[in-house]
Motif scaffolding. Structure first.
Motif, PDB file in Angstrom:
ATOM      1  N   LEU A  90       0.823  -1.213   0.000  1.00 24.78           N
ATOM      2  CA  LEU A  90       0.000   0.000   0.000  1.00 24.78           C
ATOM      3  C   LEU A  90       0.857   1.263   0.000  1.00 24.78           C
ATOM      4  CD1 LEU A  90      -2.841  -1.014   2.479  1.00 24.78           C
ATOM      5  CD2 LEU A  90      -3.059  -0.576   0.038  1.00 24.78           C
ATOM      6  N   THR A  91       1.907   1.269   0.815  1.00 25.66           N
ATOM      7  CA  THR A  91       2.780   2.440   0.891  1.00 25.66           C
ATOM      8  C   THR A  91       3.514   2.671  -0.424  1.00 25.66           C
ATOM      9  OG1 THR A  91       3.074   2.056   3.255  1.00 25.66           O
ATOM     10  CG2 THR A  91       4.675   3.492   2.177  1.00 25.66           C
ATOM     11  N   ILE A  92       4.108   1.622  -0.963  1.00 27.61           N
ATOM     12  CA  ILE A  92       4.874   1.754  -2.210  1.00 27.61           C
ATOM     13  C   ILE A  92       3.955   2.144  -3.369  1.00 27.61           C
ATOM     14  CG2 ILE A  92       6.206   0.464  -3.929  1.00 27.61           C
ATOM     15  CD1 ILE A  92       7.411  -1.094  -1.511  1.00 27.61           C
ATOM     16  N   SER A  93       2.787   1.518  -3.475  1.00 32.08           N
ATOM     17  CA  SER A  93       1.887   1.850  -4.584  1.00 32.08           C
ATOM     18  C   SER A  93       1.353   3.272  -4.458  1.00 32.08           C
ATOM     19  CB  SER A  93       0.741   0.846  -4.668  1.00 32.08           C
ATOM     20  OG  SER A  93      -0.074   0.912  -3.514  1.00 32.08           O
ATOM     21  N   THR A  94       1.097   3.733  -3.233  1.00 33.85           N
ATOM     22  CA  THR A  94       0.634   5.110  -3.045  1.00 33.85           C
ATOM     23  C   THR A  94       1.721   6.101  -3.436  1.00 33.85           C
ATOM     24  OG1 THR A  94      -0.844   4.434  -1.262  1.00 33.85           O
ATOM     25  CG2 THR A  94      -0.241   6.767  -1.356  1.00 33.85           C
ATOM     26  N   LEU A  95       2.937   5.862  -2.986  1.00 37.59           N
ATOM     27  CA  LEU A  95       4.042   6.764  -3.341  1.00 37.59           C
ATOM     28  C   LEU A  95       4.306   6.756  -4.847  1.00 37.59           C
ATOM     29  CD1 LEU A  95       6.524   6.085  -0.400  1.00 37.59           C
ATOM     30  CD2 LEU A  95       5.135   8.137  -0.783  1.00 37.59           C
ATOM     31  N   LEU A  96       4.279   5.587  -5.450  1.00 36.51           N
ATOM     32  CA  LEU A  96       4.493   5.476  -6.892  1.00 36.51           C
ATOM     33  C   LEU A  96       3.400   6.222  -7.661  1.00 36.51           C
ATOM     34  CD1 LEU A  96       6.287   4.213  -9.080  1.00 36.51           C
ATOM     35  CD2 LEU A  96       4.796   2.217  -9.010  1.00 36.51           C
ATOM     36  N   THR A  97       2.168   6.084  -7.224  1.00 32.63           N
ATOM     37  CA  THR A  97       1.063   6.790  -7.865  1.00 32.63           C
ATOM     38  C   THR A  97       1.239   8.294  -7.756  1.00 32.63           C
ATOM     39  OG1 THR A  97      -0.457   4.969  -7.406  1.00 32.63           O
ATOM     40  CG2 THR A  97      -1.440   7.113  -7.847  1.00 32.63           C
ATOM     41  N   MET A  98       1.643   8.776  -6.591  1.00 31.46           N
ATOM     42  CA  MET A  98       1.842  10.213  -6.398  1.00 31.46           C
ATOM     43  C   MET A  98       2.963  10.744  -7.286  1.00 31.46           C
ATOM     44  SD  MET A  98       1.272  10.368  -2.270  1.00 31.46           S
ATOM     45  CE  MET A  98       1.859  12.028  -2.086  1.00 31.46           C
ATOM     46  N   VAL A  99       4.057  10.013  -7.361  1.00 31.74           N
ATOM     47  CA  VAL A  99       5.189  10.444  -8.180  1.00 31.74           C
ATOM     48  C   VAL A  99       4.813  10.446  -9.663  1.00 31.74           C
ATOM     49  CG1 VAL A  99       7.503   9.774  -8.954  1.00 31.74           C
ATOM     50  CG2 VAL A  99       6.965   9.797  -6.520  1.00 31.74           C
ATOM     51  N   LEU A 100       4.182   9.371 -10.125  1.00 28.06           N
ATOM     52  CA  LEU A 100       3.803   9.298 -11.538  1.00 28.06           C
ATOM     53  C   LEU A 100       2.752  10.351 -11.901  1.00 28.06           C
ATOM     54  CD1 LEU A 100       3.739   5.445 -12.135  1.00 28.06           C
ATOM     55  CD2 LEU A 100       5.437   7.096 -12.910  1.00 28.06           C
ATOM     56  N   LEU A 103       4.642  13.648 -12.228  1.00 22.79           N
ATOM     57  CA  LEU A 103       5.388  13.680 -13.486  1.00 22.79           C
ATOM     58  C   LEU A 103       4.459  13.898 -14.675  1.00 22.79           C
ATOM     59  CD1 LEU A 103       7.954  10.793 -12.911  1.00 22.79           C
ATOM     60  CD2 LEU A 103       8.441  13.246 -13.053  1.00 22.79           C
ATOM     61  N   LEU A 104       3.325  13.212 -14.679  1.00 22.08           N
ATOM     62  CA  LEU A 104       2.370  13.367 -15.775  1.00 22.08           C
ATOM     63  C   LEU A 104       1.812  14.785 -15.814  1.00 22.08           C
ATOM     64  CD1 LEU A 104       0.765  11.986 -18.046  1.00 22.08           C
ATOM     65  CD2 LEU A 104      -0.962  11.438 -16.338  1.00 22.08           C
ATOM     66  N   MET A 105       1.484  15.327 -14.669  1.00 18.13           N
ATOM     67  CA  MET A 105       0.953  16.690 -14.628  1.00 18.13           C
ATOM     68  C   MET A 105       1.997  17.703 -15.084  1.00 18.13           C
ATOM     69  SD  MET A 105      -2.147  16.366 -13.828  1.00 18.13           S
ATOM     70  CE  MET A 105      -2.689  17.989 -13.423  1.00 18.13           C
ATOM     71  N   SER A 106       3.252  17.483 -14.729  1.00 19.03           N
ATOM     72  CA  SER A 106       4.297  18.408 -15.160  1.00 19.03           C
ATOM     73  C   SER A 106       4.509  18.348 -16.671  1.00 19.03           C
ATOM     74  CB  SER A 106       5.606  18.128 -14.424  1.00 19.03           C
ATOM     75  OG  SER A 106       6.153  16.900 -14.834  1.00 19.03           O
TER      76      SER A 106
END
Length: 122
Positions: A90-100, A103-106
């Protein structure tokens, strides 16, 4: 509003049929929502009755989590035994989702220079 809910359920039904017919590893409701999304893209503007139904569903969105909560409670023994891998996933998938997402928004939104930001703020 009944017609809108019927449309949503028909899309879910088609998704279930496609998932079972082609033995796909994707749940039928997910395929159904993709079909609904494609239909809305083709139509360009969602019907008013569908937006009203969606707004009504969003108002009562928390009720949709009750079955998931009951499922968690029924599996509490399994969760006690495997809490560490579940928490890590849950922690890794949440962090990965936030980072991606960042990046997509930027990439999707053009960067503004500082002068433009100051003008927009005023």
């Amino acid at each position: 509003m009944i017609a809108a809910f019927a449309l949503i359920l028909v899309c879910q039904l088609f998704g279930e049929v496609v998932s079972e017919l082609f033995d796909l590893p994707v749940p039928g409701p997910v395929i159904g929502m993709v079909l609904l999304f494609i239909g809305l893209l083709v139509k360009r503007k969602p019907p008013k009755v569908l937006t009203d139904a969606a707004d009504n569903l969003l108002i009562h969105f928390s009720l949709l989590f009750v079955p998931a909560g009951v499922g968690v409670v029924t599996q509490i023994d399994r969760l006690k035994g495997d809490w560490l891998p579940i928490a890590a996933a849950l922690t890794i998938s949440t962090l990965l989702t936030m980072v991606l997402t960042a990046l997509l928004m930027s990439k999707l939104f053009p960067k503004q220079d500082t002068a433009e930001k100051m003008e927009d703020a005023q």
